[in-house]
Write a protein that holds these residues in place. Structure first.
Motif, PDB file in Angstrom:
ATOM      1  N   ILE A 145      28.509   3.787   1.620  1.00  0.00           N
ATOM      2  CA  ILE A 145      28.531   4.401   0.299  1.00  0.00           C
ATOM      3  C   ILE A 145      27.143   4.352  -0.329  1.00  0.00           C
ATOM      4  CG2 ILE A 145      29.474   4.257  -2.041  1.00  0.00           C
ATOM      5  CD1 ILE A 145      31.974   2.986  -0.875  1.00  0.00           C
ATOM      6  N   THR A 146      26.521   3.169  -0.273  1.00  0.00           N
ATOM      7  CA  THR A 146      25.226   2.975  -0.911  1.00  0.00           C
ATOM      8  C   THR A 146      24.278   2.167  -0.024  1.00  0.00           C
ATOM      9  OG1 THR A 146      25.974   0.965  -2.023  1.00  0.00           O
ATOM     10  CG2 THR A 146      26.143   3.025  -3.266  1.00  0.00           C
ATOM     11  N   GLU A 147      22.993   2.403  -0.245  1.00  0.00           N
ATOM     12  CA  GLU A 147      21.933   1.660   0.440  1.00  0.00           C
ATOM     13  C   GLU A 147      20.863   1.326  -0.589  1.00  0.00           C
ATOM     14  OE1 GLU A 147      22.034   4.036   4.681  1.00  0.00           O
ATOM     15  OE2 GLU A 147      20.736   4.784   3.078  1.00  0.00           O
ATOM     16  N   GLU A 148      20.068   0.305  -0.293  1.00  0.00           N
ATOM     17  CA  GLU A 148      18.994  -0.042  -1.212  1.00  0.00           C
ATOM     18  C   GLU A 148      17.721  -0.362  -0.452  1.00  0.00           C
ATOM     19  OE1 GLU A 148      20.381  -3.397  -3.459  1.00  0.00           O
ATOM     20  OE2 GLU A 148      20.174  -4.764  -1.781  1.00  0.00           O
ATOM     21  N   LEU A 149      16.626  -0.229  -1.173  1.00  0.00           N
ATOM     22  CA  LEU A 149      15.307  -0.518  -0.628  1.00  0.00           C
ATOM     23  C   LEU A 149      14.508  -1.191  -1.735  1.00  0.00           C
ATOM     24  CD1 LEU A 149      13.122  -0.195   1.579  1.00  0.00           C
ATOM     25  CD2 LEU A 149      12.654   2.061   0.624  1.00  0.00           C
ATOM     26  N   THR A 150      14.254  -2.484  -1.603  1.00  0.00           N
ATOM     27  CA  THR A 150      13.474  -3.193  -2.608  1.00  0.00           C
ATOM     28  C   THR A 150      12.009  -2.851  -2.408  1.00  0.00           C
ATOM     29  OG1 THR A 150      15.103  -4.971  -2.740  1.00  0.00           O
ATOM     30  CG2 THR A 150      12.883  -5.465  -3.544  1.00  0.00           C
ATOM     31  N   LEU A 151      11.384  -2.384  -3.474  1.00  0.00           N
ATOM     32  CA  LEU A 151       9.993  -1.959  -3.420  1.00  0.00           C
ATOM     33  C   LEU A 151       9.041  -3.066  -3.842  1.00  0.00           C
ATOM     34  CD1 LEU A 151      10.459   1.547  -5.056  1.00  0.00           C
ATOM     35  CD2 LEU A 151      10.290   1.011  -2.614  1.00  0.00           C
ATOM     36  N   SER A 152       9.459  -3.855  -4.825  1.00  0.00           N
ATOM     37  CA  SER A 152       8.598  -4.893  -5.368  1.00  0.00           C
ATOM     38  C   SER A 152       9.466  -5.950  -6.025  1.00  0.00           C
ATOM     39  CB  SER A 152       7.639  -4.271  -6.395  1.00  0.00           C
ATOM     40  OG  SER A 152       6.798  -5.236  -6.949  1.00  0.00           O
TER      41      SER A 152
ATOM     42  N   ARG B 286      14.259   0.825   6.957  1.00  0.00           N
ATOM     43  CA  ARG B 286      13.976  -0.132   5.876  1.00  0.00           C
ATOM     44  C   ARG B 286      15.095  -0.192   4.835  1.00  0.00           C
ATOM     45  NH1 ARG B 286       7.680  -0.506   4.398  1.00  0.00           N
ATOM     46  NH2 ARG B 286       6.795  -0.213   6.460  1.00  0.00           N
ATOM     47  N   TRP B 287      15.924   0.845   4.784  1.00  0.00           N
ATOM     48  CA  TRP B 287      17.046   0.867   3.852  1.00  0.00           C
ATOM     49  C   TRP B 287      18.144  -0.061   4.352  1.00  0.00           C
ATOM     50  CZ3 TRP B 287      17.383   3.773  -0.704  1.00  0.00           C
ATOM     51  CH2 TRP B 287      16.312   4.624  -0.937  1.00  0.00           C
ATOM     52  N   ILE B 288      18.772  -0.798   3.441  1.00  0.00           N
ATOM     53  CA  ILE B 288      19.813  -1.769   3.796  1.00  0.00           C
ATOM     54  C   ILE B 288      21.104  -1.385   3.074  1.00  0.00           C
ATOM     55  CG2 ILE B 288      20.491  -4.194   3.625  1.00  0.00           C
ATOM     56  CD1 ILE B 288      17.455  -4.829   3.493  1.00  0.00           C
ATOM     57  N   SER B 289      22.215  -1.394   3.799  1.00  0.00           N
ATOM     58  CA  SER B 289      23.515  -1.140   3.167  1.00  0.00           C
ATOM     59  C   SER B 289      23.791  -2.239   2.149  1.00  0.00           C
ATOM     60  CB  SER B 289      24.638  -1.130   4.201  1.00  0.00           C
ATOM     61  OG  SER B 289      24.522  -0.011   5.037  1.00  0.00           O
ATOM     62  N   ILE B 290      24.340  -1.857   1.006  1.00  0.00           N
ATOM     63  CA  ILE B 290      24.701  -2.839  -0.008  1.00  0.00           C
ATOM     64  C   ILE B 290      26.004  -3.498   0.416  1.00  0.00           C
ATOM     65  CG2 ILE B 290      25.375  -3.169  -2.420  1.00  0.00           C
ATOM     66  CD1 ILE B 290      23.437  -0.901  -3.135  1.00  0.00           C
ATOM     67  N   LYS B 291      25.993  -4.818   0.459  1.00  0.00           N
ATOM     68  CA  LYS B 291      27.149  -5.591   0.938  1.00  0.00           C
ATOM     69  C   LYS B 291      28.416  -5.196   0.176  1.00  0.00           C
ATOM     70  CE  LYS B 291      28.711 -10.159   2.033  1.00  0.00           C
ATOM     71  NZ  LYS B 291      28.337 -11.485   2.413  1.00  0.00           N
TER      72      LYS B 291
ATOM     73  N   THR C 152       0.849  -1.190   0.000  1.00  0.00           N
ATOM     74  CA  THR C 152       0.000   0.000   0.000  1.00  0.00           C
ATOM     75  C   THR C 152       0.887   1.243   0.000  1.00  0.00           C
ATOM     76  OG1 THR C 152      -0.124  -0.076   2.409  1.00  0.00           O
ATOM     77  CG2 THR C 152      -1.900  -1.152   1.183  1.00  0.00           C
ATOM     78  N   TYR C 153       0.293   2.369  -0.234  1.00  0.00           N
ATOM     79  CA  TYR C 153       1.042   3.616  -0.322  1.00  0.00           C
ATOM     80  C   TYR C 153       1.837   3.895   0.948  1.00  0.00           C
ATOM     81  CZ  TYR C 153      -1.939   4.483  -4.328  1.00  0.00           C
ATOM     82  OH  TYR C 153      -2.585   4.388  -5.526  1.00  0.00           O
ATOM     83  N   TRP C 154       3.096   4.287   0.764  1.00  0.00           N
ATOM     84  CA  TRP C 154       3.946   4.708   1.872  1.00  0.00           C
ATOM     85  C   TRP C 154       5.076   5.547   1.301  1.00  0.00           C
ATOM     86  CZ3 TRP C 154       8.987   2.404   2.785  1.00  0.00           C
ATOM     87  CH2 TRP C 154       9.310   1.387   1.870  1.00  0.00           C
ATOM     88  N   ASN C 155       5.619   6.427   2.105  1.00  0.00           N
ATOM     89  CA  ASN C 155       6.662   7.335   1.658  1.00  0.00           C
ATOM     90  C   ASN C 155       8.027   6.717   1.938  1.00  0.00           C
ATOM     91  OD1 ASN C 155       8.544   9.360   1.257  1.00  0.00           O
ATOM     92  ND2 ASN C 155       7.178  10.970   1.960  1.00  0.00           N
ATOM     93  N   THR C 156       8.653   6.220   0.890  1.00  0.00           N
ATOM     94  CA  THR C 156       9.943   5.550   1.022  1.00  0.00           C
ATOM     95  C   THR C 156      11.057   6.474   1.500  1.00  0.00           C
ATOM     96  OG1 THR C 156      10.466   5.994  -1.294  1.00  0.00           O
ATOM     97  CG2 THR C 156       9.368   3.902  -0.794  1.00  0.00           C
TER      98      THR C 156
ATOM     99  N   GLY D 154      12.097 -13.065 -10.921  1.00  0.00           N
ATOM    100  CA  GLY D 154      13.239 -12.327 -10.388  1.00  0.00           C
ATOM    101  C   GLY D 154      13.203 -10.848 -10.719  1.00  0.00           C
ATOM    102  N   GLU D 155      12.197 -10.393 -11.476  1.00  0.00           N
ATOM    103  CA  GLU D 155      12.097  -8.973 -11.797  1.00  0.00           C
ATOM    104  C   GLU D 155      11.852  -8.179 -10.523  1.00  0.00           C
ATOM    105  OE1 GLU D 155       9.230  -8.440 -14.927  1.00  0.00           O
ATOM    106  OE2 GLU D 155      10.401  -9.673 -16.308  1.00  0.00           O
ATOM    107  N   TYR D 156      12.496  -7.020 -10.428  1.00  0.00           N
ATOM    108  CA  TYR D 156      12.342  -6.221  -9.210  1.00  0.00           C
ATOM    109  C   TYR D 156      12.388  -4.733  -9.500  1.00  0.00           C
ATOM    110  CZ  TYR D 156      17.440  -5.856  -9.483  1.00  0.00           C
ATOM    111  OH  TYR D 156      18.727  -5.615  -9.911  1.00  0.00           O
ATOM    112  N   THR D 157      11.830  -4.001  -8.550  1.00  0.00           N
ATOM    113  CA  THR D 157      11.898  -2.543  -8.544  1.00  0.00           C
ATOM    114  C   THR D 157      12.517  -2.158  -7.212  1.00  0.00           C
ATOM    115  OG1 THR D 157       9.884  -2.404  -9.871  1.00  0.00           O
ATOM    116  CG2 THR D 157      10.551  -0.414  -8.683  1.00  0.00           C
ATOM    117  N   ARG D 158      13.515  -1.309  -7.255  1.00  0.00           N
ATOM    118  CA  ARG D 158      14.153  -0.896  -6.006  1.00  0.00           C
ATOM    119  C   ARG D 158      14.681   0.517  -6.128  1.00  0.00           C
ATOM    120  NH1 ARG D 158      19.515  -4.616  -6.086  1.00  0.00           N
ATOM    121  NH2 ARG D 158      20.643  -3.442  -7.643  1.00  0.00           N
TER     122      ARG D 158
END
Length: 135
Positions: free
Chosen positions: A29-36, A19-24, A7-11, A42-46
């Motif tokens: 330097i970078t973080e990611e948040l998988t949205l779908s 909810r953000w995770i550091s990229i191994k 449902t709608y939420w402000n990422t 294996g298709e994803y949106t992040r």
């Protein structure tokens, strides 16, 4: 199977910071948040966040055998492969095998990625569409 839904939420809200995770290997330097994600294809949106001062030169450029789309949500990101600063609003549809990066940013950057890892070598993604204002 279809991609997961939420449902709608402000990422980007500070309330969702955890909810953000550091990229191994690229912590700080970078973080990611998988949205779908579609667990079958294996298709994803992040979202990928490059923190202010991030520089991935030590990791070199990258390539993968599948297409992906990227959209710069905020900030700016330098892509060394294209010698180009990507500002908020920039979009690219990358064909399989296209080299991109390394990247750097001074102010930080949030990138929306839509990736299609099941479409390895997808020749349909390899043709270019020139925006009307460029032709």
């Amino acid at each position: 199977m279809t991609k997961s839904t939420t449902t709608y939420w402000n990422t980007l809200s500070p309330d969702n910071r955890e909810r953000w995770i550091s990229i191994k290997g690229m912590e700080g330097i970078t973080e990611e948040l998988t949205l779908s994600v579609d667990d079958v294809t294996g298709e994803y949106t992040r979202l990928t966040r490059f923190l202010p001062g991030a520089n991935t030169t030590a990791f070199g450029g990258k390539t993968h055998p599948y297409p992906e789309e990227v959209f710069i949500v905020s900030g700016r990101l330098y892509d060394q492969a294209f010698d180009l600063w990507l500002d908020a609003g920039h979009y690219a549809s990358r064909p399989p095998g296209e080299v991109h990066g390394p990247f750097k940013t001074d102010v930080g950057c949030v990138v929306l990625e839509v990736s299609f890892p099941n479409r390895i070598g997808d020749s349909n993604a390899a043709h270019s569409i020139i925006p009307p204002d460029v032709a």
